[in-house]
Design an enzyme around this catalytic site. Sequence first.
Site, short mmCIF file in Angstrom:
data_model
loop_
_atom_site.label_atom_id
_atom_site.label_comp_id
_atom_site.label_asym_id
_atom_site.label_seq_id
_atom_site.Cartn_x
_atom_site.Cartn_y
_atom_site.Cartn_z
N ASN A 8 -31.07 18.16 -0.91
CA ASN A 8 -31.12 18.50 -1.62
C ASN A 8 -31.34 18.32 -2.63
OD1 ASN A 8 -31.05 20.76 -3.61
ND2 ASN A 8 -28.56 20.41 -3.08
N LYS A 10 -32.46 20.11 -5.71
CA LYS A 10 -31.94 19.82 -6.80
C LYS A 10 -32.70 20.56 -7.80
CE LYS A 10 -27.27 18.64 -5.59
NZ LYS A 10 -25.49 18.44 -5.77
N HIS A 94 -23.99 26.86 -2.34
CA HIS A 94 -24.06 25.39 -2.74
C HIS A 94 -22.55 25.23 -3.63
CE1 HIS A 94 -24.62 21.15 -4.74
NE2 HIS A 94 -24.62 21.00 -3.53
N GLU A 96 -22.47 24.16 -6.77
CA GLU A 96 -23.26 24.17 -8.31
C GLU A 96 -23.32 25.26 -7.97
OE1 GLU A 96 -25.70 21.16 -7.98
OE2 GLU A 96 -24.10 19.54 -7.60
N GLU A 164 -18.91 20.13 2.15
CA GLU A 164 -19.25 19.35 0.61
C GLU A 164 -17.93 19.70 -0.20
OE1 GLU A 164 -23.76 18.43 0.39
OE2 GLU A 164 -23.13 20.44 -1.48
N GLY A 170 -21.88 13.99 -6.13
CA GLY A 170 -22.72 13.13 -7.18
C GLY A 170 -21.29 11.98 -8.40
N SER A 210 -22.08 12.38 -1.34
CA SER A 210 -21.66 11.16 -2.09
C SER A 210 -22.05 10.26 -0.28
CB SER A 210 -20.54 10.42 -2.23
OG SER A 210 -20.45 11.14 -3.59
P1 13P Z 1 -24.38 14.05 -3.51
O1 13P Z 1 -25.17 13.70 -2.47
O2 13P Z 1 -25.26 13.35 -5.04
O3 13P Z 1 -22.93 13.90 -3.39
O4 13P Z 1 -24.72 15.78 -3.35
C1 13P Z 1 -24.28 16.26 -2.87
C2 13P Z 1 -24.46 17.47 -2.65
O5 13P Z 1 -24.55 18.34 -3.40
C3 13P Z 1 -25.76 18.00 -1.06
O6 13P Z 1 -25.55 19.38 -1.66
#
Ligand code: 13P
Length: 249
Positions: A8, A10, A94, A96, A164, A170, A210
Amino acid sequence: MKTLIAANWKMHGNLGWAQKPAEFRRLFAQSNDNVEILLCPPAHMLEPMVNASKGLDIYIGAQNCHDQISGAYTGELSAVMVAETGAQYVILGHSERRAMFGDTDKWVAAKTSAVQKVGLKPIICVGERRADRVAGQAEEVVGAQLSGSIPPKADGKNLVIAYEPVWAIGTGLTPTIEDIATIHDHIRSCLTKRFGVRIADKIQILYGGSVKPENAEEILALGDVAGALIGGAGLDMKSLAAIAAAAGE
Ligand code: 13P
């Protein structure tokens, strides 16, 4: 079940990143039939990425879409529009989007229906916040998100789930292997209750939060982890290739 390694991106990247599918394939040759690769770039890169991935056995997906086919929804992209680019997957719900853009379980369910209707594959994201985990409510929260985000009329086919944990995204933090296994088991049993064992067993459940080359092998070795949804480490093709290699172990 195949292992799905999904990046992803982003809101990262530019049109020049259309060379990344080829770069990935130089690093990870098409030798392993059990590993599927999916790249989810920002919307303006979908079509160029689809074109750049032709013949490389790499899927392209969007990071979100609207539930309506068209209309006065400034700034939005419909599932039909995503399909028009040639992309095959859409990430939905997601954390976010849930935290910053108002995606609720109900809306995610509507988006999922729209995505399935045009023949794309939704990846529905669920995951507890840190406070939920501290309160011992991770399973309950994930179960509720799952039941609300899968459309009421869904048949369980053409569906991917991504677990997740919000606090692992992150941050460099991950749940223990036992905790990942527990939640994945819980998701599988929720799916089994809803769709029956025959259909539920075919649904891929990914882990995200992560994931990096250093921890991928241990996480992907878990029986009920059918792949990974990767943020930061998925921006770099060397890391992504190392994770894909770990999936093939
Ligand atoms: P990270 O791998 O940067 O923790 O992000 C995970 C994520 O949000 C994938 O959709």
